[in-house]
Design a protein around this motif. Structure first.
Motif, PDB file in Angstrom:
ATOM      1  N   ARG A 159      -5.116  15.456  -6.970  1.00  2.74           N
ATOM      2  CA  ARG A 159      -4.116  14.938  -7.907  1.00  2.74           C
ATOM      3  C   ARG A 159      -3.776  13.474  -7.590  1.00  2.74           C
ATOM      4  O   ARG A 159      -3.782  12.620  -8.467  1.00  2.74           O
ATOM      5  CB  ARG A 159      -2.865  15.807  -7.862  1.00  2.74           C
ATOM      6  N   HIS A 160      -3.479  13.187  -6.344  1.00  2.00           N
ATOM      7  CA  HIS A 160      -3.090  11.829  -5.969  1.00  2.00           C
ATOM      8  C   HIS A 160      -4.260  10.853  -6.081  1.00  2.00           C
ATOM      9  O   HIS A 160      -4.062   9.684  -6.425  1.00  2.00           O
ATOM     10  CB  HIS A 160      -2.527  11.819  -4.554  1.00  2.00           C
ATOM     11  N   SER A 161      -5.460  11.315  -5.798  1.00  2.00           N
ATOM     12  CA  SER A 161      -6.634  10.448  -5.967  1.00  2.00           C
ATOM     13  C   SER A 161      -6.851  10.121  -7.438  1.00  2.00           C
ATOM     14  O   SER A 161      -7.212   8.990  -7.792  1.00  2.00           O
ATOM     15  CB  SER A 161      -7.876  11.121  -5.381  1.00  2.00           C
ATOM     16  N   LEU A 162      -6.637  11.114  -8.295  1.00  3.25           N
ATOM     17  CA  LEU A 162      -6.746  10.882  -9.735  1.00  3.25           C
ATOM     18  C   LEU A 162      -5.725   9.863 -10.200  1.00  3.25           C
ATOM     19  O   LEU A 162      -6.051   8.929 -10.954  1.00  3.25           O
ATOM     20  CB  LEU A 162      -6.553  12.209 -10.485  1.00  3.25           C
ATOM     21  N   ILE A 163      -4.477   9.992  -9.744  1.00  2.00           N
ATOM     22  CA  ILE A 163      -3.428   9.059 -10.144  1.00  2.00           C
ATOM     23  C   ILE A 163      -3.748   7.659  -9.636  1.00  2.00           C
ATOM     24  O   ILE A 163      -3.596   6.660 -10.355  1.00  2.00           O
ATOM     25  CB  ILE A 163      -2.062   9.532  -9.634  1.00  2.00           C
ATOM     26  N   PHE A 170       0.834  -1.204   0.000  1.00  2.00           N
ATOM     27  CA  PHE A 170       0.000   0.000   0.000  1.00  2.00           C
ATOM     28  C   PHE A 170       0.864   1.247   0.000  1.00  2.00           C
ATOM     29  O   PHE A 170       2.019   1.234   0.412  1.00  2.00           O
ATOM     30  CB  PHE A 170      -0.971   0.004   1.183  1.00  2.00           C
ATOM     31  N   ILE A 171       0.280   2.329  -0.498  1.00  2.00           N
ATOM     32  CA  ILE A 171       0.984   3.598  -0.615  1.00  2.00           C
ATOM     33  C   ILE A 171       0.288   4.647   0.234  1.00  2.00           C
ATOM     34  O   ILE A 171      -0.947   4.641   0.361  1.00  2.00           O
ATOM     35  CB  ILE A 171       1.053   4.064  -2.095  1.00  2.00           C
ATOM     36  N   THR A 172       1.073   5.521   0.846  1.00  2.00           N
ATOM     37  CA  THR A 172       0.513   6.672   1.543  1.00  2.00           C
ATOM     38  C   THR A 172       0.759   7.902   0.675  1.00  2.00           C
ATOM     39  O   THR A 172       1.869   8.129   0.212  1.00  2.00           O
ATOM     40  CB  THR A 172       1.165   6.883   2.921  1.00  2.00           C
ATOM     41  N   CYS A 173      -0.285   8.680   0.455  1.00  2.00           N
ATOM     42  CA  CYS A 173      -0.148   9.854  -0.397  1.00  2.00           C
ATOM     43  C   CYS A 173      -1.011  10.980   0.153  1.00  2.00           C
ATOM     44  O   CYS A 173      -1.875  10.770   1.004  1.00  2.00           O
ATOM     45  CB  CYS A 173      -0.512   9.526  -1.846  1.00  2.00           C
ATOM     46  N   GLY A 174      -0.769  12.165  -0.354  1.00  2.00           N
ATOM     47  CA  GLY A 174      -1.467  13.349   0.120  1.00  2.00           C
ATOM     48  C   GLY A 174      -0.571  14.560  -0.052  1.00  2.00           C
ATOM     49  O   GLY A 174       0.485  14.489  -0.681  1.00  2.00           O
ATOM     50  N   SER A 175      -0.968  15.670   0.525  1.00  2.00           N
ATOM     51  CA  SER A 175      -0.238  16.911   0.341  1.00  2.00           C
ATOM     52  C   SER A 175       0.943  16.998   1.304  1.00  2.00           C
ATOM     53  O   SER A 175       1.106  16.190   2.210  1.00  2.00           O
ATOM     54  CB  SER A 175      -1.174  18.103   0.540  1.00  2.00           C
ATOM     55  N   VAL A 176       1.779  18.021   1.086  1.00  2.00           N
ATOM     56  CA  VAL A 176       2.920  18.267   1.969  1.00  2.00           C
ATOM     57  C   VAL A 176       2.420  18.539   3.388  1.00  2.00           C
ATOM     58  O   VAL A 176       1.433  19.237   3.593  1.00  2.00           O
ATOM     59  CB  VAL A 176       3.739  19.471   1.450  1.00  2.00           C
ATOM     60  N   ASP A 177       3.116  17.953   4.369  1.00  2.00           N
ATOM     61  CA  ASP A 177       2.820  18.158   5.795  1.00  2.00           C
ATOM     62  C   ASP A 177       1.496  17.557   6.236  1.00  2.00           C
ATOM     63  O   ASP A 177       0.986  17.906   7.307  1.00  2.00           O
ATOM     64  CB  ASP A 177       2.834  19.658   6.154  1.00  2.00           C
ATOM     65  N   ASP A 178       0.930  16.652   5.453  1.00  2.00           N
ATOM     66  CA  ASP A 178      -0.264  15.954   5.912  1.00  2.00           C
ATOM     67  C   ASP A 178       0.073  14.853   6.921  1.00  2.00           C
ATOM     68  O   ASP A 178      -0.819  14.315   7.567  1.00  2.00           O
ATOM     69  CB  ASP A 178      -1.023  15.341   4.726  1.00  2.00           C
TER      70      ASP A 178
END
Length: 417
Positions: A124-128, A6-14
């Motif tokens: 953006r990350h949800s789209l990817i 699994f990958i963790t993604c999101g914005s900076v400083d989340d």
């Protein structure tokens, strides 16, 4: 014991790196010397607390800037499951790194700062994640401690993301309120959010069912090497070495070699000198055929009753990964599995707007991190499956001919009309 990537993604400083550190720390998956090292490094910080983000942010520049730059991989396991964690950078400048990290993941954790809600990088990350065909998404609303563990804040963010998910046709979404810094609902249940009655993040990761949606009949075997010893002991030996990327192959199966279209029957399957009657996905084996067929590296052996697309005009979704812009007419090397061929960009059908998910047409060039639908014309026929049907044979890359640098990641859609 099965394995979940699994990958963790999101914005900076989340708080992605902190979340991973908390998972490792609270599940007791940190070695003593690792813990000692991050404790020493944390002493240079103002508050003196152990900085769990240092478990994944290992580059000097990452520690200096306090952000994740490169993709970091961590392994841990519990009594119920093994895990490979991919920590993706949140800064827009490193979106291309997120694409490479997510390509083999089965689940994505999208972190959202409870104070800010859904932001550009969330979209953006949800789209990817959607384009890459990741089947499960967990929305972890982090830093709940900074909003007083408010149920209303959590509910509002869930509503915001649900609207976004509808545009992406993402159906399997789970929402969990957490505080990675304090450990609320990460490994242990939080006493600060009695209104939440769902699972903790780790419990969810341990129990989620990851379905293998690759059709067993969709046998795909990219040839890596042709073995011809031509020795006195093995004068007629001819084997085709490679890895079964999807489906199964059995002795006696009718096969087709693509792109030539030659047919034969599997006469034997060999693994480490032992004969097998069957080989499945992820097994590296040697296939023997009943007929002497002209096969070389880059050819694709498939079951005759289930064949992929073979074409020289290909439609694909592209993430551009180079600082030098892509323009219509540019020439590159296209690699699908072990197959390589020269290609040119015939058309940019549209560019995806990451804010609205709208299509922008009449585009003639792409810059770093842009997402677009393109049409490629190849010098030789290429065999592939649409990415949404088979990620193993539907993914591809573009390579710069002069520098040999990978400049684009592709999700192949099908034959262009």
């Amino acid at each position: 014991m099965d394995l979940l990537r699994f990958i963790t993604c999101g914005s900076v400083d989340d708080g992605k790196s902190t979340l991973i550190g908390r998972l490792l720390y609270d599940s007791k998956s940190i070695l003593a010397d690792q813990l000692e090292a991050i404790e020493r490094a944390s002493k240079t910080r103002d508050n003196g607390e152990v900085d769990l983000a240092l478990l994944t942010d290992g580059l000097r520049s990452e520690r200096e800037q306090g952000i994740t730059i490169d993709v970091a991989y961590r392994y841990f396991q519990t009594p119920k499951r093994k895990f490979i964690i991919v920590d993706a950078p949140g800064h827009i400048q490193y979106t291309r790194n997120m694409v490479t990290g997510a390509s083999n993941c089965q689940l994505a954790i999208v972190l959202i700062d409870a104070r800010h809600g859904v932001v550009e990088q969330t979209r953006r990350h949800s789209l990817i994640a959607s384009l890459l065909g990741i089947p499960q998404i967990v929305v972890a609303v982090n830093k709940m401690d900074l909003v007083g563990y408010s149920q209303d804040v959590f509910s509002d963010i869930c509503i915001q993301y649900a609207e976004l998910a509808k545009k992406l046709n993402v159906s399997a979404v789970t929402y969990i309120p957490i505080s990675a810094l304090n450990g609320d609902n990460v490994v242990d249940e939080s006493k600060n959010m009695p209104w939440y009655d769902g699972p903790t993040l780790l419990h969810y990761l341990e129990t989620i069912v990851i379905s293998d949606d690759v059709n067993p009949a969709q046998g795909r075997f990219p040839v890596q090497y042709v073995i011809r010893p031509q020795t006195a002991e093995l004068p007629d030996y001819r084997g085709y070495a490679g890895k079964v990327t999807s489906g199964t192959f059995r002795v006696g199966d009718a096969i087709t070699v693509l792109p030539s279209g030659e047919t034969s029957v599997i006469d034997g399957i060999e693994l480490a000198g032992q004969s097998l009657q069957e080989a499945g996905a992820s097994q590296s084996v040697i296939l023997h055929l009943a007929d002497d067929v002209d096969i070389s590296r880059g050819d694709l052996i498939v079951r005759t009753d289930n064949q992929p697309v073979t074409s020289q005009t290909i439609e694909a979704m592209l993430c551009w990964m180079d600082t030098k812009p892509l323009s219509v007419g540019s020439k590159y090397v296209l690699q699908v599995g072990t197959a390589r061929t020269r290609c040119s960009v015939r058309q940019i059908a549209y560019q995806l707007n990451v804010d609205t998910y709208d299509h922008t047409e009449d585009v003639d060039s792409l810059k770093l991190n842009d997402l677009a639908n393109v049409v490629l014309r190849t010098a030789q026929p290429i065999s592939f499956d649409p990415y949404q049907q088979n990620r193993a044979t539907g993914g591809a890359i573009l390579i710069d001919e002069t520098s040999n640098v990978t400049v684009g990641a592709l999700m192949l859609v099908g034959e262009a009309g």
